[in-house]
Design an enzyme around this catalytic site. Structure first.
Site, PDB file in Angstrom:
ATOM      1  N   ARG A 134      47.526  46.470  51.797  1.00  0.00           N
ATOM      2  CA  ARG A 134      47.951  47.562  50.900  1.00  0.00           C
ATOM      3  C   ARG A 134      47.920  48.882  51.685  1.00  0.00           C
ATOM      4  NH1 ARG A 134      47.101  45.678  45.309  1.00  0.00           N
ATOM      5  NH2 ARG A 134      47.569  43.466  45.601  1.00  0.00           N
ATOM      6  N   GLU A 136      48.423  51.822  50.508  1.00  0.00           N
ATOM      7  CA  GLU A 136      48.181  53.013  49.673  1.00  0.00           C
ATOM      8  C   GLU A 136      47.079  53.896  50.278  1.00  0.00           C
ATOM      9  OE1 GLU A 136      46.988  51.310  45.910  1.00  0.00           O
ATOM     10  OE2 GLU A 136      45.864  49.807  46.987  1.00  0.00           O
ATOM     11  N   ARG A 142      36.311  51.599  46.498  1.00  0.00           N
ATOM     12  CA  ARG A 142      36.686  50.202  46.191  1.00  0.00           C
ATOM     13  C   ARG A 142      38.080  49.800  46.677  1.00  0.00           C
ATOM     14  NH1 ARG A 142      37.503  50.114  39.667  1.00  0.00           N
ATOM     15  NH2 ARG A 142      39.674  50.678  39.647  1.00  0.00           N
ATOM     16  N   HIS A 143      38.727  50.639  47.469  1.00  0.00           N
ATOM     17  CA  HIS A 143      40.043  50.282  48.003  1.00  0.00           C
ATOM     18  C   HIS A 143      40.018  50.148  49.516  1.00  0.00           C
ATOM     19  CE1 HIS A 143      41.396  51.830  44.052  1.00  0.00           C
ATOM     20  NE2 HIS A 143      42.304  50.890  44.191  1.00  0.00           N
ATOM     21  N   GLU A 285      37.282  46.513  37.869  1.00  0.00           N
ATOM     22  CA  GLU A 285      38.251  45.410  37.916  1.00  0.00           C
ATOM     23  C   GLU A 285      38.064  44.555  39.171  1.00  0.00           C
ATOM     24  OE1 GLU A 285      42.457  46.593  37.997  1.00  0.00           O
ATOM     25  OE2 GLU A 285      42.794  44.750  39.137  1.00  0.00           O
ATOM     26  N   SER A 288      43.266  40.383  38.481  1.00  0.00           N
ATOM     27  CA  SER A 288      44.447  40.660  37.677  1.00  0.00           C
ATOM     28  C   SER A 288      45.188  39.340  37.513  1.00  0.00           C
ATOM     29  CB  SER A 288      45.326  41.611  38.485  1.00  0.00           C
ATOM     30  OG  SER A 288      45.789  42.611  37.688  1.00  0.00           O
ATOM     31  N   ARG A 336      35.716  42.933  46.470  1.00  0.00           N
ATOM     32  CA  ARG A 336      35.211  43.583  45.243  1.00  0.00           C
ATOM     33  C   ARG A 336      34.194  42.710  44.527  1.00  0.00           C
ATOM     34  NH1 ARG A 336      39.719  46.906  42.014  1.00  0.00           N
ATOM     35  NH2 ARG A 336      40.447  48.077  43.807  1.00  0.00           N
TER      36      ARG A 336
HETATM   37  P1  ATP Z   1      43.362  48.816  41.304  1.00  0.00           P
HETATM   38  O1  ATP Z   1      43.921  49.182  39.949  1.00  0.00           O
HETATM   39  O2  ATP Z   1      41.858  48.729  41.313  1.00  0.00           O
HETATM   40  O3  ATP Z   1      43.913  49.620  42.433  1.00  0.00           O
HETATM   41  P2  ATP Z   1      45.341  46.746  41.343  1.00  0.00           P
HETATM   42  O4  ATP Z   1      45.631  46.732  39.881  1.00  0.00           O
HETATM   43  O5  ATP Z   1      46.279  47.406  42.274  1.00  0.00           O
HETATM   44  O6  ATP Z   1      43.824  47.318  41.577  1.00  0.00           O
HETATM   45  P3  ATP Z   1      46.070  44.049  41.911  1.00  0.00           P
HETATM   46  O7  ATP Z   1      47.249  44.448  42.684  1.00  0.00           O
HETATM   47  O8  ATP Z   1      46.291  43.499  40.569  1.00  0.00           O
HETATM   48  O9  ATP Z   1      45.056  45.274  41.811  1.00  0.00           O
HETATM   49  O10 ATP Z   1      45.202  43.068  42.816  1.00  0.00           O
HETATM   50  C1  ATP Z   1      44.346  42.040  42.310  1.00  0.00           C
HETATM   51  C2  ATP Z   1      42.898  42.284  42.734  1.00  0.00           C
HETATM   52  O11 ATP Z   1      42.838  42.582  44.145  1.00  0.00           O
HETATM   53  C3  ATP Z   1      42.228  43.480  42.075  1.00  0.00           C
HETATM   54  O12 ATP Z   1      41.711  43.132  40.822  1.00  0.00           O
HETATM   55  C4  ATP Z   1      41.150  43.824  43.066  1.00  0.00           C
HETATM   56  O13 ATP Z   1      40.029  42.973  42.938  1.00  0.00           O
HETATM   57  C5  ATP Z   1      41.797  43.526  44.393  1.00  0.00           C
HETATM   58  N1  ATP Z   1      42.353  44.728  45.014  1.00  0.00           N
HETATM   59  C6  ATP Z   1      43.524  45.335  44.723  1.00  0.00           C
HETATM   60  N2  ATP Z   1      43.767  46.371  45.538  1.00  0.00           N
HETATM   61  C7  ATP Z   1      42.712  46.417  46.395  1.00  0.00           C
HETATM   62  C8  ATP Z   1      42.379  47.258  47.498  1.00  0.00           C
HETATM   63  N3  ATP Z   1      43.186  48.238  47.898  1.00  0.00           N
HETATM   64  N4  ATP Z   1      41.234  47.005  48.164  1.00  0.00           N
HETATM   65  C9  ATP Z   1      40.410  45.998  47.785  1.00  0.00           C
HETATM   66  N5  ATP Z   1      40.675  45.163  46.763  1.00  0.00           N
HETATM   67  C10 ATP Z   1      41.800  45.364  46.070  1.00  0.00           C
END
Ligand code: ATP
Length: 362
Positions: A134, A136, A142-143, A285, A288, A336
């Site tokens: 990712r 972003e 937590r990211h 979270e 998903s 996470r």
């Molecule tokens: P958030 O809203 O917390 O940014 P997301 O809705 O983008 O998460 P999803 O794309 O649905 O998350 O990804 C599924 C799972 O992967 C999330 O529930 C989380 O546990 C994990 N996750 C998502 N983005 C990240 C990240 N940048 N770093 C670590 N773990 C992540």
């Protein structure tokens, strides 16, 4: 030979010294040395020698193991999908773009498209553990820019609750396994970090998104009923749920369609909502999931409506034209889960070598 022995002895001496210093980090509950997070990550091979870090990564390994063990016992087949993708994966700004022998490509933001295609290929239940990328710019606790995804996808008979049932059984089995078999590790973590016992029940609490919004409203917090929860409201809802239902682990489902990815199945009774869910651990979270669209016409329509360049995902869209099962699945962020299960304040403590917007080494 003598030179060699000297080297080995020197190495042992350095190691013992470092271990001794590590023990000084915490002595009978007193914090003697404070090292900032960034320094720890730079000297990670030394940092992870503390008993707490050793325990965290042993717990992480157990979570990996239990995920595979449980899903295999439920008939899921392990797959490995490509991380180099043509086009732009699932779109959006969070894509790492690269040059693939002169062609535009990117790193996979999740195994989503290929795990669904594997279901179209008649693998009725699949799982994958792999890296997720990712791009972003999230500078949060937590990211990460690269994390480990635990993913599963399955054929469903009637309702997306079948997917939630798998998540429920998987995580209850996982928590039970860790609590029963990793006592020493949990003890080691708790000597360095506060670790309240995790509250969960045999059958996991399920609330609708609307019910969650209502609970927040009753607590005086107004949120957009069709918008996403931010970290603060997520945590607040987690605290309210704990107070009311005495659990640190719950599911929120029937999310507004507008905030879910294009492949999410709208609710049959109200297309403003979707057959999807998120799962929360200690108020944040970790998962998903949901039912996916298996009708190729609706899928293409939704992709266009969400601004996806349909030509870049044509092989994915085509997969549904030869007959596709009704299906759903979920994606778990392993880092996470480790962070929140161990009640750590930062995901970097749960990841052996961190990749975030500022860190590409070690
Ligand atoms: P958030 O809203 O917390 O940014 P997301 O809705 O983008 O998460 P999803 O794309 O649905 O998350 O990804 C599924 C799972 O992967 C999330 O529930 C989380 O546990 C994990 N996750 C998502 N983005 C990240 C990240 N940048 N770093 C670590 N773990 C992540």
């Amino acid at each position: 030979m003598e030179e060699m022995t000297d080297k080995v002895h020197n190495h042992d001496r350095v190691r013992m010294l470092v271990q001794y210093i590590s023990c000084l980090f915490l002595q009978e509950g007193k914090q003697l040395v404070r090292v900032n997070q960034d320094t720890r990550l730079t000297y990670r091979v030394v940092d992870v020698r503390t008993p707490a870090s050793q325990a965290i990564f042993r717990l992480r390994s157990e979570i990996n193991y239990k995920f595979i063990d449980f899903l295999r016992s439920e008939g899921f087949v392990g797959i490995n999908t490509p991380k180099l993708m043509g086009g732009s994966s699932e779109g959006g700004a969070a894509v790492f773009r690269l040059d693939y022998k002169g062609k535009p490509a990117c790193l996979a933001q999740s195994p989503q498209l290929h795990k669904q295609m594997s279901i179209c290929g008649d693998f009725m239940r699949v799982y994958e553990i792999g890296p997720v990328f990712r791009a972003e710019d999230s500078y949060t606790h937590r990211h990460l820019c690269e994390f480990t995804g635990l993913d599963a996808e399955m054929v469903i008979r009637e309702h997306y609750s079948e997917v939630m049932d798998v998540v429920d059984k998987l995580f209850v089995a996982l928590f039970y396994h860790l609590t029963k078999n990793c006592k020493e590790e949990l003890e080691a973590v708790s000597r360095q970090f506060p670790l309240p016992p995790l509250k969960y029940s045999e059958v996991t609490l399920r609330l609708t998104f609307e019910e969650g919004v209502q609970m927040l409203k009753e607590a005086g917090i107004e949120v957009d009923p069709f918008g996403d929860l931010n970290t603060k409201t997520e945590k607040k809802l987690g605290a309210l749920v704990r107070e009311k239902y005495d659990t640190d682990f719950y599911m929120l489902h029937r999310y507004p369609l507008a905030i879910r990815p294009f492949y999410t199945m709208p609710c049959y009774d109200d297309p403003n909502y979707s057959n999807s869910f998120d799962v929360f651990l200690r108020g944040e979270e970790i998962i998903s999931g949901g039912q996916r669209i298996h009708d190729p016409v609706l899928l293409e329509e939704r992709a266009k409506a969400c601004g996806i360049d349909v030509d870049s995902i044509s092989s994915y869209l085509d997969s549904f034209k030869y007959g596709a099962w009704r299906h759903g699945g979920f994606g778990v962020g392993l880092d996470r889960v480790v962070m929140l299960f161990c009640n750590l304040d930062n995901i970097r403590k749960a990841t052996i070598f961190t990749r975030d917007p500022k860190r590409l080494a070690p």
